[in-house]
Scaffold this motif. Structure first.
Motif, PDB file in Angstrom:
ATOM      1  N   ASN A 147     -44.239 -77.256  -6.210  1.00 19.03           N
ATOM      2  CA  ASN A 147     -43.583 -78.565  -6.127  1.00 19.03           C
ATOM      3  C   ASN A 147     -42.403 -78.718  -7.080  1.00 19.03           C
ATOM      4  N   SER A 170     -40.843 -76.087  -2.783  1.00 19.55           N
ATOM      5  CA  SER A 170     -39.920 -77.200  -2.620  1.00 19.55           C
ATOM      6  C   SER A 170     -38.492 -76.691  -2.754  1.00 19.55           C
ATOM      7  N   SER A 185     -38.435 -78.980   2.446  1.00 17.43           N
ATOM      8  CA  SER A 185     -37.864 -80.114   1.737  1.00 17.43           C
ATOM      9  C   SER A 185     -38.909 -80.645   0.765  1.00 17.43           C
ATOM     10  N   HIS A 186     -38.450 -81.148  -0.366  1.00 14.94           N
ATOM     11  CA  HIS A 186     -39.393 -81.600  -1.396  1.00 14.94           C
ATOM     12  C   HIS A 186     -40.367 -82.634  -0.840  1.00 14.94           C
ATOM     13  N   GLU A 187     -39.849 -83.548  -0.027  1.00  9.41           N
ATOM     14  CA  GLU A 187     -40.680 -84.624   0.502  1.00  9.41           C
ATOM     15  C   GLU A 187     -41.739 -84.113   1.477  1.00  9.41           C
TER      16      GLU A 187
END
Length: 272
Positions: free
Chosen positions: A119, A139, A198-200
């Protein structure tokens, strides 16, 4: 709050490093809970997949530099810091062996799929912990580095073992000798990570993949993992001999008959 969180849901165990204010740097409590969690993953057949991640902006910063300055941190987790403490090479060796190095040894005993959900930054021993997993989902904001050389030490938690096996000797020495930090794009390019998200969306993608593995034929998957890792350490004849034994065993398992029937009926198999 505990320094490490452990939960199991739908056959997926999740270990979350939980010292966000310290970028999830190691603590004695974290290492102890980590070992206990890995033993549970190894021994509990209800657990089918392991996911390792961090809480906050970092995955894991490895050793606690402030504690290391006092002669403690990841090298002397077994003793309390006090003004009369005298560090020795033997104490530091034994501390590594008895604490942090138990983690890669336990990871090697787990035949189930293991996934690192990276993350955020994975630095030094933090990167080494991600390398111990079978797959690494990162991420797009994560960064990676083997920073041991920057403080004049060697990669003590498996980096010198895992890194050349994953990305090759020359690329491994580049990272180990320079201590440079790379981004997720370069990490993907050199094969350090399996997938960049993507981080989300990171945890959603990791859990979707973990759920897919958890629904697979477990015994066949575990024998496959053994075949791959043992194959790196042995000759072709020995590997083929071993896998023929695995084949004889899995074709006695109900999952084999279910898989065949599903193909005939043109449907998705429902494994136990």
């Amino acid at each position: 709050m505990k320094d490490l969180l452990f939960e199991v849901k739908d056959g997926i165990a999740t270990i979350t490093l939980n010292r966000p204010d310290s970028r999830n740097a190691f603590s004695l409590e974290m290492i102890r809970l980590w070992k206990e969690s890995l033993e549970e993953v190894r021994d509990n057949d209800e657990i089918r997949v392991l996911v390792l991640t961090g809480n906050g902006i970092a995955f894991c910063a490895g050793g606690d530099v402030k504690s290391m300055k006092k002669g403690k941190g990841f090298v002397d987790l077994n003793e309390e810091v006090d003004k009369d403490f005298v560090s020795t090479g033997l104490k530091r060796k034994n501390s590594l062996w008895n604490y942090i190095q138990r983690i890669p040894l336990l990871m090697e005993e787990i035949d189930k799929p293991t996934i690192a959900a990276i993350n955020g930054d994975a630095i030094g021993a933090g990167l080494d912990m991600a390398l111990q997993c079978d797959l690494r989902f990162a991420s797009d904001t994560a960064r990676f580095g083997e920073g041991y050389v920057n403080v004049g030490i060697v990669p003590g938690d498996g980096g010198g073992y895992y890194l050349p096996r994953i990305i090759g000797i020359d690329k491994a020495l580049d990272l180990l000798w320079t201590g440079r930090i790379i981004d997720s794009e370069e990490a993907l390019k050199i094969g350090l990570v399996t997938r960049v998200c993507s981080h989300e969306a990171l945890m959603d993608e990791v859990m979707a993949f973990a759920n897919r593995l958890a629904r697979g034929p477990q015994q066949a998957m575990r024998f496959t993992k053994r075949t791959v890792y043992q194959g790196l350490k042995t000759d072709l004849r020995t590997s083929l001999d071993m896998v023929s034994s695995f084949m004889g065993l899995v074709t006695e398992h109900p999952d084999y008959q279910e898989g065949l029937q599903a193909i005939i009926e043109k449907r998705k198999p429902k494994f136990n």
